[in-house]
Write a protein that holds these residues in place. Structure first.
Motif, PDB file in Angstrom:
ATOM      1  N   LEU A   1      -4.566   6.836  -1.049  1.00 22.63           N
ATOM      2  CA  LEU A   1      -5.187   5.998  -2.072  1.00 22.63           C
ATOM      3  C   LEU A   1      -6.684   6.262  -2.178  1.00 22.63           C
ATOM      4  CD1 LEU A   1      -3.270   2.642  -1.522  1.00 22.63           C
ATOM      5  CD2 LEU A   1      -3.055   4.229  -3.445  1.00 22.63           C
TER       6      LEU A   1
ATOM      7  N   HIS B   1      -5.103  -1.471  -8.978  1.00 28.09           N
ATOM      8  CA  HIS B   1      -5.676  -1.179  -7.654  1.00 28.09           C
ATOM      9  C   HIS B   1      -7.012  -0.450  -7.799  1.00 28.09           C
ATOM     10  CE1 HIS B   1      -6.089   0.555  -3.613  1.00 28.09           C
ATOM     11  NE2 HIS B   1      -6.226   1.719  -4.207  1.00 28.09           N
TER      12      HIS B   1
ATOM     13  N   PRO C   1      -0.953   6.035   3.926  1.00 27.01           N
ATOM     14  CA  PRO C   1      -1.108   5.523   2.561  1.00 27.01           C
ATOM     15  C   PRO C   1      -2.556   5.251   2.173  1.00 27.01           C
ATOM     16  CG  PRO C   1       0.745   4.458   3.637  1.00 27.01           C
ATOM     17  CD  PRO C   1       0.057   5.279   4.690  1.00 27.01           C
ATOM     18  N   ALA C   2      -3.353   4.726   3.101  1.00 29.75           N
ATOM     19  CA  ALA C   2      -4.752   4.433   2.787  1.00 29.75           C
ATOM     20  C   ALA C   2      -5.516   5.708   2.457  1.00 29.75           C
ATOM     21  CB  ALA C   2      -5.417   3.700   3.951  1.00 29.75           C
TER      22      ALA C   2
ATOM     23  N   GLU D   1       0.815  -1.216   0.000  1.00 31.06           N
ATOM     24  CA  GLU D   1       0.000   0.000   0.000  1.00 31.06           C
ATOM     25  C   GLU D   1       0.849   1.267   0.000  1.00 31.06           C
ATOM     26  OE1 GLU D   1      -2.637   0.997   3.464  1.00 31.06           O
ATOM     27  OE2 GLU D   1      -4.202   0.361   2.067  1.00 31.06           O
TER      28      GLU D   1
ATOM     29  N   LEU E   1       2.079   1.927  -3.525  1.00 32.85           N
ATOM     30  CA  LEU E   1       0.990   2.440  -4.354  1.00 32.85           C
ATOM     31  C   LEU E   1       0.709   3.903  -4.032  1.00 32.85           C
ATOM     32  CD1 LEU E   1      -1.508  -0.569  -4.256  1.00 32.85           C
ATOM     33  CD2 LEU E   1      -0.260   0.259  -6.255  1.00 32.85           C
ATOM     34  N   ALA E   2       0.775   4.243  -2.743  1.00 36.39           N
ATOM     35  CA  ALA E   2       0.527   5.631  -2.341  1.00 36.39           C
ATOM     36  C   ALA E   2       1.597   6.560  -2.908  1.00 36.39           C
ATOM     37  CB  ALA E   2       0.475   5.735  -0.818  1.00 36.39           C
TER      38      ALA E   2
END
Length: 512
Positions: free
Chosen positions: A133, A305, A129-130, A17, A20-21
């Motif tokens: 995203l 994602h 990070p969440a 994660e 991805l962030a």
């Protein structure tokens, strides 16, 4: 998209994660939207339509490093819409804005709304990070809406031109907005389906996950001919023309999506676009080296994602490698039975992390038992998992040596590690393990299918063991007949294939 009565999507593997962030924070469209939101500060007065006033457009273009061209203004408009629809910039009544807000000159003195920096901007520095995203997925959704609606601008212009009288005035009876509504819905559905197919292709083709790209003709054909994924049908001229039209429409949509970070796109060659005005683009018999001229596209990890999140929201089952790391062994082997070998291996690796080896081995062996159609596949996965652990698993393997279903794989595991006092397998166990291994590689949904690799393995077994079929049909395994029938279909030697069919018949009669 709707997930009702749909088969589950294939599993995908994604970076962590946090990675991805980091990718999301580098997305051009998000960065432009954030820059505009911060630029808005305590207030930028908007027009009645909620747009930036013309007097502030030049300033905003300069801020983003964009030219004052139609393309530059379009990119600015996209970034501004992303900013206001994701909460990066909040639109509030003028009286609620700071009294010192820089209202600036506006084209419409009646404008009563002001854009200010929104709360979402804080997530980029204080959120995890969440949070990043979540924000990026909102950006992606706005970008999809813009891409789907952009062709409507040209259609609207054409429709208004057609409805205009000789003096240039609009004839209301000649213009039906409901037609455009249907076109807009069709455009959105086309893009939605294209991205769904791209996700499916990415999940099933390891080369795409590694950076390879899908030719636009292939993606378009998958939408026009969904029942011909391998392209083996000979399409009619009408179908080819439809594929060509879909390619053109997708090209216009995909060009505007790359800035959102979810896709990488190489647009169609401009010369081809000019040729397409005169005749349909060829979609068959194109040389491989020419394919890139027709457009190439792939989903980035961020795009996988984002599309997975949309699939889940629509009700699809869309597995992610790592989802099963907290599951019990039965759930792990049951779900991973449908995974490609590489992803099943990755899921097993994650499941074993942090688990005591003796207990994990016992769980895997227990979950591998069974006489159902998927049991051979579970035992094969159990072997894969046990291959990842060390000597601490030996007691669990020795405990199942007398087991009719697990004794064979236990002997293989122990022998490979040089363990002592391992009883040799008798011929009956060897044949049972052979049938079980072959059955594990058959498709439970289509037992008649066999991969080239499996075909070679089957032919090799027959060549190595004289009288193989005479002994194989006697094996007391639920899948014996299916394995022999598969061997009859794929064996290149007619005599051997005939022997396999006879053996399969005997095996079915025996079980009956």
């Amino acid at each position: 998209m709707t997930g009702d009565d749909r088969p589950p999507m294939p599993p995908v593997r994604l970076p962590a994660e946090a990675e991805l962030a980091r990718d999301a924070l580098a997305v051009p469209l998000l960065n432009r939207a954030v820059a505009l939101a911060r630029w808005a500060g305590d207030g930028v007065r908007l027009t009645v339509g909620g747009e930036l006033p013309e007097a502030r457009v030049a300033e905003a273009l300069d801020l983003l490093g964009l030219d004052a061209t139609p393309d530059g203004r379009e990119e600015l408009a996209d970034a501004w819409q992303v900013a206001t629809e994701t909460g990066l910039a909040a639109v509030v009544p003028a009286e609620d804005a700071d009294a010192d807000a820089d209202a600036g000159p506006v084209d419409d003195a009646a404008a009563g709304e002001v854009a200010v920096t929104g709360e979402s901007v804080k997530l980029l520095t204080s959120g995890g990070p969440a949070d990043v995203l979540d924000l990026w997925r909102d950006v992606w959704q706005v970008a999809l809406s813009l891409a789907a609606l952009r062709p409507m601008e040209e259609l609207l212009a054409d429709a208004l031109a057609d409805a205009a009288g000789a003096d240039g005035t609009l004839d209301p009876e000649a213009f039906d907005p409901r037609t455009l509504e249907g076109e807009a819905e069709e455009s959105a559905d086309l893009l939605d389906d294209a991205l769904g197919n791209l996700y499916l292709l990415t999940a099933t083709d390891p080369s795409l996950a590694s950076g390879a790209m899908v030719p636009l003709p292939v993606l378009a054909a998958s939408l026009v001919l969904p029942d011909d994924p391998d392209g083996t049908q000979q399409p009619s001229d009408a179908v080819l023309e439809e594929v060509s039209d879909v390619m053109m429409r997708l090209d216009g949509q995909l060009r505007g999506l790359e800035a959102a970070g979810a896709i990488e796109y190489r647009p169609m060659d401009e010369e081809l676009l000019q040729e397409a005005d005169e005749q349909p683009l060829p979609t068959q018999e194109v040389e491989d080296e020419e394919l890139s001229r027709y457009g190439m596209v792939r989903l980035t990890a961020l795009g996988v994602h984002g599309e997975r999140a949309r699939l889940l929201q629509a009700g699809f089952t869309a597995p992610l490698v790592g989802d099963l790391k907290e599951a019990d062994a039965a759930a792990l082997l049951g779900a991973a039975s449908g995974y490609p070998e590489e992803l099943a291996q990755a899921e097993l690796e994650q499941w074993l992390v942090g688990r005591p080896v003796p207990e994990a081995a016992e769980e895997l062996l227990s979950a591998a038992r069974g006489a159902d159609a998927l049991a051979p596949r579970r035992r094969l996965l159990c072997q894969q998992g046990l291959a990842l652990v060390g000597a601490e698993a030996e007691p669990a393997l020795r405990a199942v040596l007398p087991d009719a279903e697990l004794g064979g794989l236990a002997r293989v595991w122990l022998a490979e590690r040089g363990a002592r006092d391992v009883p040799p397998p008798d011929e009956e166990l060897i044949f049972w393990l052979t049938v079980d291994t072959l059955a594990a590689q058959l498709d439970p949904g289509d037992p008649t299918a066999a991969s080239p690799e499996l075909s070679e393995l089957m032919a090799g077994l027959v060549a190595q063991h004289s009288g193989f079929f005479e002994k194989a049909w006697r094996v007391d395994h639920p899948a014996t007949a299916q394995v022999l029938e598969a061997m009859a279909r794929v064996h290149p030697d007619r005599t051997a294939a005939k022997a396999a069919r006879k053996a399969a018949y005997k095996a079915r009669s025996r079980r009956a």
